[in-house]
Write a protein that holds these residues in place. Structure first.
Motif, PDB file in Angstrom:
ATOM      1  N   ALA A  93      33.541  48.554  37.124  1.00 41.17           N
ATOM      2  CA  ALA A  93      32.695  48.054  38.215  1.00 41.17           C
ATOM      3  C   ALA A  93      31.968  49.192  38.905  1.00 41.17           C
ATOM      4  CB  ALA A  93      33.542  47.290  39.226  1.00 41.17           C
ATOM      5  N   ARG A  94      30.679  49.041  39.080  1.00 40.99           N
ATOM      6  CA  ARG A  94      29.859  50.009  39.827  1.00 40.99           C
ATOM      7  C   ARG A  94      29.207  49.365  41.043  1.00 40.99           C
ATOM      8  NH1 ARG A  94      32.629  52.430  37.415  1.00 40.99           N
ATOM      9  NH2 ARG A  94      32.334  54.048  35.829  1.00 40.99           N
ATOM     10  N   LYS A  95      29.019  48.036  40.981  1.00 39.13           N
ATOM     11  CA  LYS A  95      28.310  47.366  42.083  1.00 39.13           C
ATOM     12  C   LYS A  95      29.167  46.303  42.769  1.00 39.13           C
ATOM     13  CE  LYS A  95      24.907  46.564  39.194  1.00 39.13           C
ATOM     14  NZ  LYS A  95      23.713  46.018  38.563  1.00 39.13           N
ATOM     15  N   SER A  96      29.788  45.429  41.985  1.00 43.23           N
ATOM     16  CA  SER A  96      30.496  44.305  42.618  1.00 43.23           C
ATOM     17  C   SER A  96      31.697  43.840  41.800  1.00 43.23           C
ATOM     18  CB  SER A  96      29.526  43.133  42.812  1.00 43.23           C
ATOM     19  OG  SER A  96      29.033  42.689  41.568  1.00 43.23           O
ATOM     20  N   LEU A  97      32.676  43.378  42.544  1.00 44.41           N
ATOM     21  CA  LEU A  97      33.873  42.773  41.939  1.00 44.41           C
ATOM     22  C   LEU A  97      34.118  41.479  42.697  1.00 44.41           C
ATOM     23  CD1 LEU A  97      36.371  45.747  41.535  1.00 44.41           C
ATOM     24  CD2 LEU A  97      35.871  44.080  39.755  1.00 44.41           C
ATOM     25  N   ASP A  98      33.882  40.346  42.048  1.00 43.60           N
ATOM     26  CA  ASP A  98      34.138  39.042  42.653  1.00 43.60           C
ATOM     27  C   ASP A  98      35.401  38.482  42.012  1.00 43.60           C
ATOM     28  OD1 ASP A  98      31.926  39.192  44.286  1.00 43.60           O
ATOM     29  OD2 ASP A  98      30.609  38.182  42.853  1.00 43.60           O
ATOM     30  N   VAL A  99      36.468  38.452  42.809  1.00 48.36           N
ATOM     31  CA  VAL A  99      37.795  38.099  42.277  1.00 48.36           C
ATOM     32  C   VAL A  99      38.241  36.764  42.853  1.00 48.36           C
ATOM     33  CG1 VAL A  99      40.214  38.823  42.118  1.00 48.36           C
ATOM     34  CG2 VAL A  99      38.400  40.548  42.190  1.00 48.36           C
ATOM     35  N   CYS A 100      38.586  35.839  41.983  1.00 50.84           N
ATOM     36  CA  CYS A 100      39.123  34.546  42.391  1.00 50.84           C
ATOM     37  C   CYS A 100      40.499  34.453  41.732  1.00 50.84           C
ATOM     38  CB  CYS A 100      38.227  33.460  41.804  1.00 50.84           C
ATOM     39  SG  CYS A 100      37.647  32.230  42.937  1.00 50.84           S
ATOM     40  N   LYS A 161      41.438  31.651  38.233  1.00 52.28           N
ATOM     41  CA  LYS A 161      41.833  33.044  37.974  1.00 52.28           C
ATOM     42  C   LYS A 161      40.695  33.657  37.177  1.00 52.28           C
ATOM     43  CE  LYS A 161      45.925  30.642  37.965  1.00 52.28           C
ATOM     44  NZ  LYS A 161      46.133  29.243  37.555  1.00 52.28           N
ATOM     45  N   PHE A 162      39.672  34.110  37.892  1.00 52.33           N
ATOM     46  CA  PHE A 162      38.565  34.756  37.176  1.00 52.33           C
ATOM     47  C   PHE A 162      37.977  35.895  38.003  1.00 52.33           C
ATOM     48  CE2 PHE A 162      36.146  31.367  39.438  1.00 52.33           C
ATOM     49  CZ  PHE A 162      35.039  32.075  39.911  1.00 52.33           C
ATOM     50  N   VAL A 163      37.322  36.798  37.312  1.00 57.56           N
ATOM     51  CA  VAL A 163      36.660  37.934  37.950  1.00 57.56           C
ATOM     52  C   VAL A 163      35.282  38.107  37.326  1.00 57.56           C
ATOM     53  CG1 VAL A 163      36.843  40.375  38.596  1.00 57.56           C
ATOM     54  CG2 VAL A 163      38.896  39.107  37.974  1.00 57.56           C
ATOM     55  N   GLY A 173      40.949  33.199  32.709  1.00 59.65           N
ATOM     56  CA  GLY A 173      42.066  32.671  31.923  1.00 59.65           C
ATOM     57  C   GLY A 173      43.151  32.139  32.828  1.00 59.65           C
ATOM     58  N   SER A 174      44.376  32.166  32.312  1.00 62.04           N
ATOM     59  CA  SER A 174      45.508  31.605  33.059  1.00 62.04           C
ATOM     60  C   SER A 174      46.208  32.658  33.909  1.00 62.04           C
ATOM     61  CB  SER A 174      46.524  31.018  32.070  1.00 62.04           C
ATOM     62  OG  SER A 174      47.027  32.041  31.233  1.00 62.04           O
ATOM     63  N   GLN A 186      53.635  33.581  29.252  1.00 60.22           N
ATOM     64  CA  GLN A 186      52.599  33.510  28.215  1.00 60.22           C
ATOM     65  C   GLN A 186      51.296  33.235  28.953  1.00 60.22           C
ATOM     66  OE1 GLN A 186      53.551  34.152  25.160  1.00 60.22           O
ATOM     67  NE2 GLN A 186      55.733  34.042  25.649  1.00 60.22           N
ATOM     68  N   GLU A 187      50.369  34.193  28.863  1.00 56.83           N
ATOM     69  CA  GLU A 187      49.110  34.062  29.598  1.00 56.83           C
ATOM     70  C   GLU A 187      47.963  34.553  28.722  1.00 56.83           C
ATOM     71  OE1 GLU A 187      49.134  32.788  32.624  1.00 56.83           O
ATOM     72  OE2 GLU A 187      50.954  33.437  33.676  1.00 56.83           O
TER      73      GLU A 187
END
Ligand SMILES: [Zn+2]
Length: 219
Positions: A93-100, A161-163, A173-174, A186-187
């Motif tokens: 990441a250099r600009k943005s990290l959108d974490v859910c 669960k995504f970025v 993913g899970s 197991q993920e």
């Protein structure tokens, strides 16, 4: 048979004429090909990868993305595994990290977000309101460091669960950001550079970010 001057001129004339007609036909073909032929699209580079968990051991963050691990008998893994690859993807990441993410208790992953934030990367986190205060929750550490974390405030789950990294690639993913998910469950965690998918997840993130603005919950 005697070769007459007239015969030579005739032969040369025919040769030149044939040459000219051939050239006109060839140039016409090139013109037609350029104008009407559908170009074959270049195959778009579609990098993708999937990380499967569990790993045998939690990867050593210092070893893979820090300044190296100097600990004798370090009990974290120095062998590449799924978590070490996740570390590497996040540090792109250099600009943005959108974490859910639904549950966030892994301190190494929290540290990566904090380090990115300190380097000027815009880090935004969305999580489930009922997971904020669970044991080992990293949410308050993030907030203390100045990272904005928004939550649903609903009895239903914010279960994503995504970025999205730099609006360039997506991890989905899970996989919850917990040690149980890293070394127990197991993920799966899929990484894709598909611009269509990145855009759709990015829009969904922005939608939720606005929806979970604390001002919306002031009564
Ligand atoms: Zn180590």
């Amino acid at each position: 048979m005697a070769v007459t001057t007239g015969g030579i001129i005739k032969t040369v004339g025919i040769t030149i004429a044939f040459g000219l007609i051939s050239e006109v036909c060839y140039q016409s073909y090139l013109w037609w090909k350029k104008k009407y032929r559908t170009p074959i699209p270049k195959k778009k580079k579609q990098e993708c990868e999937v990380l499967f968990f569990p790993d045998n051991r939690v990867a050593c963050k210092s070893h893979f993305i820090g300044e190296g691990c100097g600990k004798l008998g370090c009990h974290f893994s120095h062998e590449p595994n799924s978590l070490s690859k996740l570390f590497e993807y996040l540090t792109k990441a250099r600009k943005s990290l959108d974490v859910c993410v639904f549950v966030f208790t892994c301190s190494s992953l929290a540290d990566i977000l904090v380090e990115a934030h300190k380097k000027g990367v815009v880090v935004r986190v969305i999580t489930d309101d009922e997971q904020v205060d669970v044991s080992n929750s990293q949410i308050w550490k993030l907030r203390k460091e100045g990272i904005i974390v928004r939550t649903d405030r609903s009895s239903f789950f914010m279960h994503h669960k995504f970025v999205v990294v730099d609006q360039a690639f997506l991890m989905n993913g899970s996989f919850n950001w917990t040690n149980q998910a890293i070394t127990g469950n197991q993920e799966n965690l899929m990484i894709t550079y598909s611009t269509d998918l990145v855009q759709q997840y990015s829009q969904e993130f922005d939608k939720l970010w606005k929806q979970f603005n604390p001002q919306n919950f002031i009564s």
